[in-house]
Design a protein around this motif. Sequence first.
Motif, PDB file in Angstrom:
ATOM      1  N   THR A 165      20.403   3.281  66.034  1.00 18.40           N
ATOM      2  CA  THR A 165      20.339   3.734  67.426  1.00 18.40           C
ATOM      3  C   THR A 165      20.127   2.579  68.396  1.00 18.40           C
ATOM      4  N   GLY A 166      20.825   2.656  69.490  1.00 21.53           N
ATOM      5  CA  GLY A 166      20.603   1.737  70.602  1.00 21.53           C
ATOM      6  C   GLY A 166      20.368   2.549  71.856  1.00 21.53           C
ATOM      7  N   PHE A 167      19.545   2.035  72.757  1.00 19.96           N
ATOM      8  CA  PHE A 167      19.272   2.723  74.024  1.00 19.96           C
ATOM      9  C   PHE A 167      19.518   1.749  75.165  1.00 19.96           C
ATOM     10  N   PHE A 168      20.221   2.219  76.206  1.00 22.68           N
ATOM     11  CA  PHE A 168      20.425   1.370  77.376  1.00 22.68           C
ATOM     12  C   PHE A 168      19.934   2.095  78.618  1.00 22.68           C
ATOM     13  N   LEU A 169      19.065   1.426  79.368  1.00 24.97           N
ATOM     14  CA  LEU A 169      18.514   1.980  80.603  1.00 24.97           C
ATOM     15  C   LEU A 169      19.331   1.457  81.791  1.00 24.97           C
ATOM     16  N   HIS A 170      19.989   2.359  82.499  1.00 21.63           N
ATOM     17  CA  HIS A 170      20.862   1.947  83.601  1.00 21.63           C
ATOM     18  C   HIS A 170      20.099   1.700  84.893  1.00 21.63           C
TER      19      HIS A 170
END
Length: 490
Positions: A165-170
Motif C-alpha cells: 500500500t501507498g498513500f498520497f496526501l494531495h
Amino acid sequence: MEPGLRRLVVVSNRLPAALKKEGDCWKVKAGAGGLVTALAPVLKNRGGVWIGWSGASDPTLDVDGLLSNFSSEAGYDLFTVPLTREEVDGYYFGFSNEIIWPLFHDLQTRCRFAPEYWRMYLEVNFKFAEVVARKTSPDDYVWIHDYHLMHQAFFLKSMGVKRSTGFFLHIPFPPPDIFMKLPWRWKLIQALTEFDLVGFQTLQDRKNFAECLRRLVPEVRFEGRGAVISVKIGSRKFRLGAFPISIDFNQFNSMAENPEVAQKAFRIREALRHRKIILGVDRLDYTKGIPERIRSFHTLLSRYPELAGRVNFVQIAVPSREEVDEYKELRTEIEQLVGRVNGEFSFPGWVPVHYHYKSFPHDELVAYYAAADIGLVTPLRDGMNLVAKEYCASNTSEDGVLILSEFAGAAAQLQKDAYLVNPYDMEGIAKAMNRALHWDKAERREHMVGLRDQVRKNNIYWWVDSFLQAGIAKSLDDFPEVESLEYEPG
C-alpha cells in the motif's frame, strides 16, 4: 502480463466518473480535478483498477451498468463503493470537509469537531477497505489517495488482508501546533504509519508530519536523506517521501498550439480590445483566496490610476459544494466584491473585472491561459495547485508572468521563476501585478522559459514514476499497455 506485480489499483473518494441526475435520467459525467487529470492516462489500457464512490446515494440504482460504457472507453476497471446519504453527510461533508480540510489548510477556526463525524469516517473507511480487499489480489499495488481515506491500510491489516500500500496526501500536512488540535490526532497518525509509503506534496509537508509523529511517538527513528526517508517505530518500518504532483505538459502545450484554440485565445484578446489580461482560475473554495485577490485588483486600480482602461482581471470560479452554506456565502461575497470594483472603476467601453461562475470546456480554459499576460494564482494555502502549472504549459508564446502564492505547494518548485507573493498582502499583490505588467519582453521570456522547463521535466508521468519507484521499485513501464483492452469509440 509478467508474473509478480499485476495491476496498479487506485483508490479515492470519488471515481473518475460521476453520476448526475438530469430530470428523471442519470448521466455519467467525466470527473474533474487534479487527481483524475493525473491518473486517468496512467491507468488507461494497462489493466488498471479505480475504486471509489460514484456520487450517487440511491440504493436502487444500477451503478455498475451505468458506468460500464465509461469503463470500456477509459480502458480500466471501475469498482464502486456504495454510500448512503447519511454516510456521505458524516464522512465527506462532515469529517473530511468540516474538519480535515480546514485544519490541514491552517484555517482551524472553520473546524467543527463533531464526534459523530469521526465515527462515520471510520465506518466509511472500513466499507472502502472491504471493497479493496474483495477487488484486489496480493500481487496488486494499492495506491490510496487523499485525506478521505487515511485509514485504509489500518483496516486492511485489521482484516488480515496483506497488500502493498501507498498513500498520497494531495493537500498540505499541518505543523504540530495545528495538527495537535485534532481530537483524534493519535489514531490518525497511527493509521498513517500502517501504509508502506506515505507521500506528500513538498518536503515541508513531510517535515510537518515527521514532527507530529515525533511529538506523539517519542521513540520514532528516521533514517536516510533526500526526497524519501525511512521511519522505524519498534519493529515497524515504513517510508516517507515528497512527490510534487504535476500535469501532462504535452497535452496542455499541444492544445494551446492547436489552431482552433489559438483562434479562441485571439478572440478573447480581441473581445477585451487587446488590453493586458490578468487571469485567475479556481474551484470556488475559501482556501483559494479569491476575495483577497479581487481586493488586490481594487488596490491596483486605486494605486495606479494610469492602468484604467488598459487592464482586465478575468476570474473563472468553477462551482463547488454548492449545497454548503459556507460556499454559498463565499459566492455572494465574491459577487459583491466584483460589483464593487466594477461599480467604482468602470467607464463606457471598459468593465475592469470579468467574473465567470461556471465550468469551462478544457479547450476554452486553455485558450484563456494562452491569452493571459499574467496568471494570478494566490491561494491562502494549497497542497500543490495545478493551475499554476497548467498556465505555464499553455503559455506557448512564452511571454506570460506567473504571480504565485508562497503558500502554494507549487512555490517550492517554481520559486526561481515565478513572482512569489503573500496572498494576505493585498498591497504587495497589487505592487507585483503592476511590476509584472511593466516587465520587458526579454525578462518575461527568460522566466517563462524556466517555468515551462520545470513543468515539462517534472510532469505527471515523472510524478507517478517517482512514487512507484519509492513504493515498489517499479516504474510506469512495468505496467505495460494491454492491447486487448484497447477501445475504439464507435
